[in-house]
Design a protein around this motif. Structure first.
Motif, PDB file in Angstrom:
ATOM      1  N   HIS A 158       0.997  -1.384   0.246  1.00  0.00           N
ATOM      2  CA  HIS A 158       0.163   0.105   0.123  1.00  0.00           C
ATOM      3  C   HIS A 158       0.756   1.514   0.114  1.00  0.00           C
ATOM      4  CE1 HIS A 158      -2.976   1.572   1.430  1.00  0.00           C
ATOM      5  NE2 HIS A 158      -3.257   2.721   1.226  1.00  0.00           N
ATOM      6  N   ASP A 191      -1.887  -1.141  -4.735  1.00  0.00           N
ATOM      7  CA  ASP A 191      -3.102  -0.189  -4.209  1.00  0.00           C
ATOM      8  C   ASP A 191      -2.929   0.420  -4.909  1.00  0.00           C
ATOM      9  OD1 ASP A 191      -4.378  -2.231  -3.120  1.00  0.00           O
ATOM     10  OD2 ASP A 191      -3.949  -1.021  -0.895  1.00  0.00           O
ATOM     11  N   ASP A 219      -8.076   0.374  -4.903  1.00  0.00           N
ATOM     12  CA  ASP A 219      -8.311   0.030  -3.054  1.00  0.00           C
ATOM     13  C   ASP A 219      -9.591  -0.858  -2.610  1.00  0.00           C
ATOM     14  OD1 ASP A 219      -5.606   2.006  -2.505  1.00  0.00           O
ATOM     15  OD2 ASP A 219      -6.492   3.517  -2.510  1.00  0.00           O
ATOM     16  N   ALA A 222      -8.802  -5.148  -2.358  1.00  0.00           N
ATOM     17  CA  ALA A 222      -8.218  -5.636  -2.105  1.00  0.00           C
ATOM     18  C   ALA A 222      -8.425  -7.232  -1.178  1.00  0.00           C
ATOM     19  CB  ALA A 222      -6.892  -4.734  -0.841  1.00  0.00           C
TER      20      ALA A 222
END
Ligand code: MRU
Length: 355
Positions: A158, A191, A219, A222
């Motif tokens: 991330h 992400d 995002d 995930a």
């Protein structure tokens, strides 16, 4: 393999840094000759990522002292305080910024008899050393963490904890790189990292330059990929870690950690010891930056929300230590109880420094 770019560099009378706000479209290097311009670059994320911000702060202090007249030691002290205050007010969360300021101040404190020219020189040398140290630390972190990743695994990350977030090589991406360079077939899920899209703009750019397979996801994808068994590990960086292991990182990290726990996927953090703030008992007292609503209502110059809508733009969140399987540092991998591991690592590092 070396980084295919240079995040930040001392050039004698200025700082050269890659303007990360223009990536991936343009690779433009900024020439920073004034502390005001450095502060602006940190605030608008032209240079970003906790370790890189620390190096930028150290170089900014060296830069700010270059033109203090030789004869005036009192003016030197006054200016040092002012420059440190100015740089310290740019971004609150990454503790590396404050750690770097303290290290630069210590150089001056350690030589009370030194004259202005000498101190200026020492500050420059310290800033350059901190840049080199950070690159070495990243390689050590990578070596400590690379065996956490298995051949054929897919790893989610991330934000950006790569060479661009450090002086080079990266922390979380460094671990991935070391596993890849060691011959493991790793692929990465990045992400996108709204609102400023560090994952889309920077992480995917960096990994593609390195030839490491990367797939970019929004995002909110995930969880679905974890549910399908398509993610084996998660590894992220950190901006500040409290003594109990609670870790602040880019907003959205906490949600990923909760998802990882739900799906039984190991969740790792990679960071240098300079990111650990032993003065904080837990993550509740980590100062969290809130940024301009414009970053949420607009993508670049395009408005994507109604004018005047109420916005929250919290730049970081805190992942509680219970959700973290291990914290990879340059001295080894810390595990719960983290405070105990951290103390051992800090002691070991101090001993190494003395020998
Ligand atoms: O706002 P940014 O881009 O500076 O945030 C950066 C992050 O949150 C990184 O993940 C963190 O600094 C770790 S960098 C090695």
């Amino acid at each position: 393999m070396d980084d295919p770019f240079r995040t930040i560099e001392w050039k004698g009378d200025h700082i050269r840094l890659l303007d990360q706000t223009l990536l991936p479209g343009d690779e433009v290097y900024l020439r920073i000759s004034r502390v005001d311009d450095l502060c602006d670059a940190i605030r608008r994320l032209a240079v970003r990522g906790a370790p890189a911000i620390g190096v930028a702060a150290a170089m900014g202090i060296a830069l700010g002292m270059l033109d203090v007249p030789d004869a005036d030691k009192r003016d030197f002290q006054r200016r040092l305080e002012e420059v440190c205050r100015q740089i310290g007010s740019t971004r609150p969360t990454a503790v590396n910024l404050f750690w770097a300021i303290d290290r630069m101040k210590e150089v001056v404190k350690a030589f009370p008899e030194a004259d202005v020219a000498d101190l200026r020189d020492k500050l420059v040398r310290q800033a350059v050393l901190m840049e080199q140290e950070d690159r070495d630390l990243c390689r050590k972190i990578a070596r400590c963490g690379k065996d956490l990743l298995g051949d054929g695994e897919t790893v989610l990350t991330h934000c950006n904890a790569g060479g661009l977030a450090t002086a080079g090589y990266g922390t979380a991406l460094g671990v991935i790189r070391a596993a890849w360079e060691g011959g493991k077939r790793i692929s990465v899920i990045a992400d996108e990292t709204r609102p400023l899209n560090q994952g889309a703009r920077i992480t995917s750019w960096e990994l593609m330059k390195l030839g490491i397979p990367v797939t970019l996801i929004p995002d909110n994808t995930a969880g679905a990929l974890m549910q399908r068994g398509e993610i084996h590990k998660v590894i992220v960086g950190a901006d500040r870690i409290a003594s109990n292991g609670d870790a602040a990182n880019k907003i959205g990290t906490y949600s990923v950690a909760v998802l990882a726990r739900h799906h039984g996927i190991p969740f790792y953090v990679a960071a240098p010891l300079s990111t650990i703030d032993m003065s904080l008992a837990d993550g509740r007292s980590i100062p969290i930056e809130e940024r301009d609503p414009h970053e949420v209502t607009h993508i670049g110059t395009v408005q994507i929300a109604p004018a005047g809508v109420k916005v929250r733009n919290i730049a970081f969140d805190v992942t509680p230590h219970e959700l973290i399987s291990g914290i990879v540092t340059e001295m080894g991998i810390a595990s719960d109880p983290f405070e105990e591991s951290f103390r051992i690592f800090f002691d070991k590092k101090e001993q190494e420094g003395k020998s």
